[in-house]
Design a protein around this motif. Structure first.
Motif, PDB file in Angstrom:
ATOM      1  N   UNK A  11       0.855  -1.183   0.000  1.00  0.00           N
ATOM      2  CA  UNK A  11       0.000   0.000   0.000  1.00  0.00           C
ATOM      3  C   UNK A  11       0.896   1.240   0.000  1.00  0.00           C
ATOM      4  N   UNK A  12       0.352   2.351  -0.453  1.00  0.00           N
ATOM      5  CA  UNK A  12       1.131   3.581  -0.478  1.00  0.00           C
ATOM      6  C   UNK A  12       2.220   3.593  -1.529  1.00  0.00           C
ATOM      7  N   UNK A  13       2.069   2.778  -2.573  1.00  0.00           N
ATOM      8  CA  UNK A  13       3.132   2.649  -3.567  1.00  0.00           C
ATOM      9  C   UNK A  13       3.294   3.884  -4.438  1.00  0.00           C
ATOM     10  N   UNK A  14       2.282   4.757  -4.476  1.00  0.00           N
ATOM     11  CA  UNK A  14       2.400   5.959  -5.292  1.00  0.00           C
ATOM     12  C   UNK A  14       3.085   7.092  -4.541  1.00  0.00           C
ATOM     13  N   UNK A  15       3.410   6.886  -3.266  1.00  0.00           N
ATOM     14  CA  UNK A  15       4.035   7.927  -2.458  1.00  0.00           C
ATOM     15  C   UNK A  15       5.519   8.043  -2.697  1.00  0.00           C
ATOM     16  N   UNK A  16       6.120   9.015  -2.024  1.00  0.00           N
ATOM     17  CA  UNK A  16       7.539   9.283  -2.223  1.00  0.00           C
ATOM     18  C   UNK A  16       8.445   8.136  -1.839  1.00  0.00           C
ATOM     19  N   UNK A  17       8.090   7.395  -0.788  1.00  0.00           N
ATOM     20  CA  UNK A  17       8.858   6.226  -0.392  1.00  0.00           C
ATOM     21  C   UNK A  17       8.410   5.002  -1.179  1.00  0.00           C
ATOM     22  N   UNK A  18       7.139   4.936  -1.489  1.00  0.00           N
ATOM     23  CA  UNK A  18       6.573   3.750  -2.131  1.00  0.00           C
ATOM     24  C   UNK A  18       7.174   3.441  -3.494  1.00  0.00           C
ATOM     25  N   UNK A  19       7.375   4.459  -4.321  1.00  0.00           N
ATOM     26  CA  UNK A  19       7.871   4.206  -5.669  1.00  0.00           C
ATOM     27  C   UNK A  19       9.285   3.613  -5.670  1.00  0.00           C
ATOM     28  N   UNK A  20      10.256   4.194  -4.951  1.00  0.00           N
ATOM     29  CA  UNK A  20      11.569   3.543  -4.919  1.00  0.00           C
ATOM     30  C   UNK A  20      11.548   2.186  -4.220  1.00  0.00           C
ATOM     31  N   UNK A  21      10.623   2.001  -3.283  1.00  0.00           N
ATOM     32  CA  UNK A  21      10.505   0.702  -2.617  1.00  0.00           C
ATOM     33  C   UNK A  21      10.076  -0.359  -3.624  1.00  0.00           C
ATOM     34  N   UNK A  22       9.089  -0.041  -4.456  1.00  0.00           N
ATOM     35  CA  UNK A  22       8.645  -0.979  -5.485  1.00  0.00           C
ATOM     36  C   UNK A  22       9.799  -1.316  -6.427  1.00  0.00           C
ATOM     37  N   UNK A  23      10.539  -0.302  -6.845  1.00  0.00           N
ATOM     38  CA  UNK A  23      11.657  -0.540  -7.769  1.00  0.00           C
ATOM     39  C   UNK A  23      12.706  -1.462  -7.155  1.00  0.00           C
ATOM     40  N   UNK A  24      13.028  -1.230  -5.894  1.00  0.00           N
ATOM     41  CA  UNK A  24      14.062  -2.045  -5.249  1.00  0.00           C
ATOM     42  C   UNK A  24      13.583  -3.478  -5.022  1.00  0.00           C
TER      43      UNK A  24
END
Length: 264
Positions: A11-24
């Motif tokens: 959840x929260x993947x569109x947020x500032x932390x979420x996007x780089x988290x998804x990439x990693x």
């Protein structure tokens, strides 16, 4: 848990932390289901990874229907072994200036919806050989800070929920992790907050560094992770000698109020 093993709801993947988290996570081979109220915002993120690695489900986490949709999507993908609760909002201001709706929205997403969503996939998680629930909290879940009373309340409660659920699931294969970033340079922070942090010499981490710390916590399965120094020290100090932290924050209160009033 290795990233290549992960089948996770985020959840929260569109947020500032979420996007780089998804990439990693994807870089390590994880398969992800991203829950969003406006999935179009996440579809480009999904398309930047190999087909089938990232799925998106349209869901308002504040509604029971939305939370049911997340569970149904996870079941359709063949189960999961990780839930990453990273959705959240912040609001800077004196409590007396916040109306009932603003407070309810903040508590609703940061705490209530997170607890309610977590309850739904627990049977699926318990079917896995091993599983993780990762709750992204905040340093403000351990240190109450003026100007963020409602936000602190939600994150203190999220930390308590993580501790209680960890103990509740101690006889299962599901582990509960709590990761507490300090101030992070994202759009969640308004301009007055950024300016206040600069005036108070508050260090701010880049989202990429926070995402890397969450991935590290998942890999090591560390129960609690607090990011940043001296924030880690302040968390311990606040637990042992809260009056000392009271005194330090009392000195900062005029600066906090100056930026709150400038904002309004």
């Amino acid at each position: 848990m290795h990233r290549r093993e992960l089948r996770a709801i985020v959840t929260g993947a569109s947020g500032g932390i979420g996007q780089p988290l998804v990439d990693k996570l994807c870089a390590g081979g994880a398969r992800l289901l991203l829950a969003a109220r406006q999935p179009l915002a996440l579809e480009s993120l999904a398309r930047s990874h190999p087909p089938g690695q990232v799925s998106v489900v349209e869901a308002d986490l504040l509604s029971a229907t939305g939370r049911d949709a997340v569970l149904a999507a996870a079941q359709a993908l063949g189960g999961l072994n990780c839930l990453i609760n990273a959705a959240g909002v912040n609001r800077f201001g004196l409590l007396e200036d916040q109306d009932d709706g603003a407070i309810a929205d903040l508590i609703g997403l940061n705490l209530t919806a997170t607890v309610q969503l977590t309850a739904r996939p627990l049977p699926l998680l318990q079917q896995a050989d091993k599983a993780l629930i990762v709750n992204v909290g905040s340093t403000f879940g351990s240190i109450g800070h003026p100007g963020f009373a409602a936000y602190c309340a939600s994150k203190f409660a999220l930390r308590g929920f993580s501790e209680a659920l960890r103990r509740e699931l101690a006889d299962t294969r599901v582990k509960v992790l709590y990761v507490a970033p300090r101030a992070t340079r994202t759009a969640m922070n308004s301009t007055p907050v950024m300016e206040m942090n600069a005036a108070l010499s508050v260090a701010m981490d880049e989202p990429d560094a926070v995402a890397a710390a969450i991935v590290r916590a998942i890999r090591t399965e560390r129960r609690e992770s607090y990011l940043g120094w001296p924030e880690k020290l302040f968390v311990r100090l606040n637990g042992l000698l809260p009056r000392a932290v009271d005194h330090a924050l009392r000195k900062q209160l005029p600066v906090v109020k100056r930026f709150v009033r400038g904002q309004s």
